[in-house]
Design an enzyme around this catalytic site. Structure first.
Site, mmCIF file in Angstrom:
data_model
loop_
_atom_site.group_PDB
_atom_site.id
_atom_site.type_symbol
_atom_site.label_atom_id
_atom_site.label_comp_id
_atom_site.label_asym_id
_atom_site.label_seq_id
_atom_site.Cartn_x
_atom_site.Cartn_y
_atom_site.Cartn_z
ATOM 1 C CG ASP A 115 73.199 6.392 86.892
ATOM 2 O OD1 ASP A 115 72.029 6.666 87.173
ATOM 3 O OD2 ASP A 115 73.535 5.781 85.860
ATOM 4 N N GLY A 116 71.946 7.129 89.847
ATOM 5 C CA GLY A 116 71.085 8.086 90.545
ATOM 6 C C GLY A 116 70.812 7.710 91.989
ATOM 7 C CG PHE A 117 69.269 4.379 93.075
ATOM 8 C CD1 PHE A 117 68.308 5.391 93.022
ATOM 9 C CD2 PHE A 117 68.997 3.182 92.451
ATOM 10 C CE1 PHE A 117 67.106 5.196 92.342
ATOM 11 C CE2 PHE A 117 67.796 2.978 91.767
ATOM 12 C CZ PHE A 117 66.848 3.987 91.718
ATOM 13 C CG HIS A 170 67.044 3.479 86.878
ATOM 14 N ND1 HIS A 170 66.142 4.214 87.598
ATOM 15 C CD2 HIS A 170 67.051 2.239 87.444
ATOM 16 C CE1 HIS A 170 65.614 3.448 88.545
ATOM 17 N NE2 HIS A 170 66.148 2.255 88.480
ATOM 18 C CD GLU A 183 71.102 3.242 97.988
ATOM 19 O OE1 GLU A 183 70.482 3.806 98.923
ATOM 20 O OE2 GLU A 183 70.536 2.538 97.123
ATOM 21 N N PRO A 202 72.150 9.005 98.436
ATOM 22 C CG PRO A 202 70.319 7.572 98.709
ATOM 23 C CD PRO A 202 71.254 8.147 97.655
ATOM 24 C CD GLN A 235 69.809 -2.483 92.509
ATOM 25 O OE1 GLN A 235 68.735 -1.940 92.754
ATOM 26 N NE2 GLN A 235 70.103 -3.691 92.933
ATOM 27 C CG LEU A 264 67.230 -1.356 99.036
ATOM 28 C CD1 LEU A 264 65.994 -2.031 98.488
ATOM 29 C CD2 LEU A 264 67.154 0.137 98.826
ATOM 30 C CD GLU A 301 70.770 -1.059 97.594
ATOM 31 O OE1 GLU A 301 70.255 -0.883 96.483
ATOM 32 O OE2 GLU A 301 70.920 -0.139 98.424
#
Lengths: 372, 326
Positions: free
Chosen positions: B86-88, B131, B62, B91, B84, B60, B31
């Site tokens: 760590d916490g994302f 984040h 993951e 998915p 983008q 957008l 992204e």
């Protein structure tokens, strides 16, 4: 949900060809089929049904951990399976046994998987681009889309040569349409205009949950929201499945972007042998779909074209022989070596794999007489 | 010898560029990684140089990024995905753990999965929720994945290239707090194996082990300890899975004391694993129990509390003192 005004049907339940404005663009695909090809369509459906019933019996007799029936879905699978060209890649879900057979996978590979001897294990490159089954619902739709992106980036599609231009077809079910991955696959396919057909077998049941719980709108309308053309076919009509899939694969391979087919069919058996459909299905629905059986109508069609008893007797023998052979080979299966666990976790050396495998060997040899 | 003084972000950028020049099958996807160059600018300039089919600004999604990367790898590509933050990554967790990690095994070796997933991770940037996390243990726990984290610019340059050359999937954790400090990068060196632990400071009394963002903190602690009269050895793990244990064991046999440090929560973590293994393999060398310094077992807190949550040199030194007191 059953047939709608939009459902494309080429072969009526009476076994006659349907000629209408709606079928006009597809009938030329049927007219080009030889008698042998039409016989093969029927042969594959009959043989796989016998295999399928017998495999379920093997499970009941304790020979398989589980069986995943395809009973009732033969036409959707045989028609679309034959529509794929040799250069096309097929990403199945986990119920497409007859397509595996059409693409040269020994059905024993599927038996071995459900007996607990492998997780699949065939090499798609050596089996006419038929990829492994995927048991997590919808995951394979993204793999197929990524593969189709690669085909596009390679310039291996859309050149105008239908004998070499590649396309991808991915199978999934009505339950999987609720998964995020299936929807993300539609997004990516539309974004990159992949040479790809999404083939949805709507068999009306995701284990015990009816398709009406997955969707309030007919599923062939969903791709429209993603900018992908969708069409609904009678999935129990092998000719519609063949012709509509051929037309859509041709469109995809000639640069037309992704396509979506909803094949209306019915899971006549259980989801798997662990399931009990008598707890949640009513008999009227089953009767409706029994009358729409894919094999019965194809037999009527072939007989009306002059096919005699000899052919139908011959394929029954073939089906029985295959089932007997599968049974015989199933009973002769052994257990894989323990090293199979460690061998391909990584493709390059890995200290933990080496250490644990060595430990297991020492442990087994520590018993009197060595490894069991 | 060609040495440049680069930030880790720029070193990673140069490493990615070199990998793309070396192999036309390497492509980047993620992204905002195209004209923007990614939110941390790690891919800056690469879209302009290599174009839209080598540097893909993706939708957008993951799971879609990793799932299609798997398909591209099946086709013969070597995708490098950027998640983008760590916490994302969650998915995509299903595609990573049920598919990417298992496909080579499921194919009984006929298929390799050369996919790299780059993940900016860790705290110290004062950002909002999701984040600043350190999710590496989830991936280290998953058979079939390789997990690494560079701690400095030079390692970043070489490790990203080695990760891309690997035929197995690599989860590549990039410490956000180390993106901007500059360091010497020797681009003419011949690199080093992906899974090679390195002793970064020699000492005799206590061994400190960490990876990624924690290495700078360990070196700072070692400096203070030296001033206070304690000789500390610092080891940069570089590879979280597999772990290259030999340099750690050699060090502990020398010092007799080990402190493992990480930003991630301590419970069932990389530090726990190292503590268990070193206890088993160095039992007769140990003068003190192996001690862990970690983030607390809470969600990563609001940013104004991050300095309380994240281990710093003082928390490491407190553990050093405890180890020395046995």
């Amino acid at each position: 949900m059953s047939y709608t005004a939009a459902t494309v049907q080429l072969l009526s339940t009476e076994g006659t060809l349907v000629t209408s404005d709606a079928t006009a663009e597809y009938l030329p695909y049927i007219e080009k089929l030889t008698d042998d090809q039409l016989r093969d369509f029927h042969r594959q459906m009959v043989v796989i049904r016998k295999f399928d019933i017998d495999a379920a019996n093997l499970q009941r007799q304790g020979q398989l951990a589980m069986w995943i029936p395809s009973l009732g879905q033969e036409a959707a699978q045989v028609g679309s399976g034959y529509a794929a060209k040799p250069q096309d890649h097929i990403f199945p879900s986990y119920r497409e046994h007859v397509i595996a057979r059409i693409r040269g996978v020994d059905l024993m590979r599927i038996i071995e998987m459900l007996r607990g001897l492998s997780h699949g294990g065939w090499d798609p490159k050596e089996h006419n681009n038929f990829h492994l089954y995927t048991l997590v619902l919808g995951s394979q739709t993204l793999h197929a889309t990524g593969y189709a992106m690669g085909v596009l980036f390679d310039g291996a599609t859309g050149t105008g040569n239908p004998d070499t231009d590649e396309a991808v077809i991915v199978y999934f079910g009505d339950g999987a349409t609720s998964q995020g991955d299936a929807n993300e696959a539609l997004v990516f396919a539309a974004s990159y205009q992949t040479p790809q057909v999404f083939f949805l077998q709507n068999n009306h049941w995701a284990i015990s949950v009816p398709v009406t719980r997955q969707s309030r709108t007919p599923l062939y309308l969903r791709p429209g929201g993603f900018g992908i053309p969708g069409v609904q076919i009678d999935g129990n009509d092998v000719l519609a499945s063949y012709a509509v899939t051929s037309a859509n694969l041709d469109a995809a391979r000639s640069g037309g972007g992704p396509r979506f087919i909803e094949a209306l069919t019915y899971r006549m058996g259980a989801h798997t042998t662990s399931d009990d459909p008598t707890k949640y299905r009513d008999i009227e629905e089953l009767e409706f779909w029994t009358k729409a059986d894919p094999i019965t109508r194809m037999e009527k069609f072939l007989r009306a074209r002059g096919e005699g008893d000899a052919f139908f007797a011959e394929i029954e023998v073939e089906a029985n022989d295959l089932a007997a052979d599968i049974r015989h080979r199933t009973l002769a299966l052994g257990v894989p070596d323990a090293e199979k666990m460690f061998n391909h976790v990584y493709s390059e050396p890995h200290p933990l794999m080496d250490a644990e495998q060595a430990w297991l060997e020492n442990y087994e040899q520590s018993f009197e007489g060595g490894a069991a | 010898m060609s040495v440049e003084n680069l930030s880790m972000a720029k070193a990673l950028n140069q490493g990615l560029r070199q990998a793309m020049l070396d192999d036309p099958k390497v492509l980047l996807m993620g992204e905002d990684i195209g004209p923007l160059g990614g939110v941390f600018r790690v891919t800056e300039g690469l879209h302009a140089e290599f174009g839209s089919t080598r540097v893909l600004d993706t939708p957008l999604a993951e799971s879609g990024i990793v799932g299609t990367a798997i398909g591209l790898a099946m086709r013969g590509y070597r995708p490098v995905c950027e998640i983008q933050f760590d916490g994302f990554i969650f998915p995509a967790f299903d595609q990573i753990t049920t598919q990417l990690a298992k496909l080579t095994s499921r194919h009984e070796g006929s298929l390799t999965m050369p996919v790299v997933i780059r993940v900016p991770f860790g705290g110290h940037i004062g950002a909002v929720e999701h984040h600043q996390e350190s999710p590496e243990a989830y991936f280290a726990h998953t058979p079939g994945l390789r997990v690494v984290s560079p701690s400095n610019a030079h390692d970043g340059y070489w490790m990203i290239q080695e990760a891309i050359k690997s035929n197995d999937p690599v989860i590549f954790f990039e410490p956000k707090s180390r993106y901007w400090p500059k360091g010497d990068v020797d681009t003419s060196a011949s690199g080093f194996p992906l899974h090679a632990t390195r002793v970064v400071r020699e000492g005799t009394e206590v061994t400190l082990v960490g990876y990624g963002p924690m290495v700078a903190m360990l070196l700072q602690a070692a400096e203070i300890a030296a001033a206070e009269g304690t000789s500390v050895e610092v080891i940069d793990l570089r590879s979280i899975s597999p772990i290259d244990y030999e340099p750690i064991i050699a060090s502990v046999q020398k010092t007799g004391r080990l402190v493992v440090a990480q930003e991630a929560p301590g419970f069932v973590s990389v530090g726990s694993e190292i503590a268990a293994t070193v206890t088993e393999r160095c039992f007769y060398s140990l003068e003190a129990p192996v001690l862990r310094v970690a983030g607390f077992d809470t969600p990563f807190p609001p940013a104004k509390l991050e300095t309380v949550y994240l281990p710093d040199a003082d928390r490491i030194l407190e553990a050093v003192d405890r180890a020395m007191a046995y």
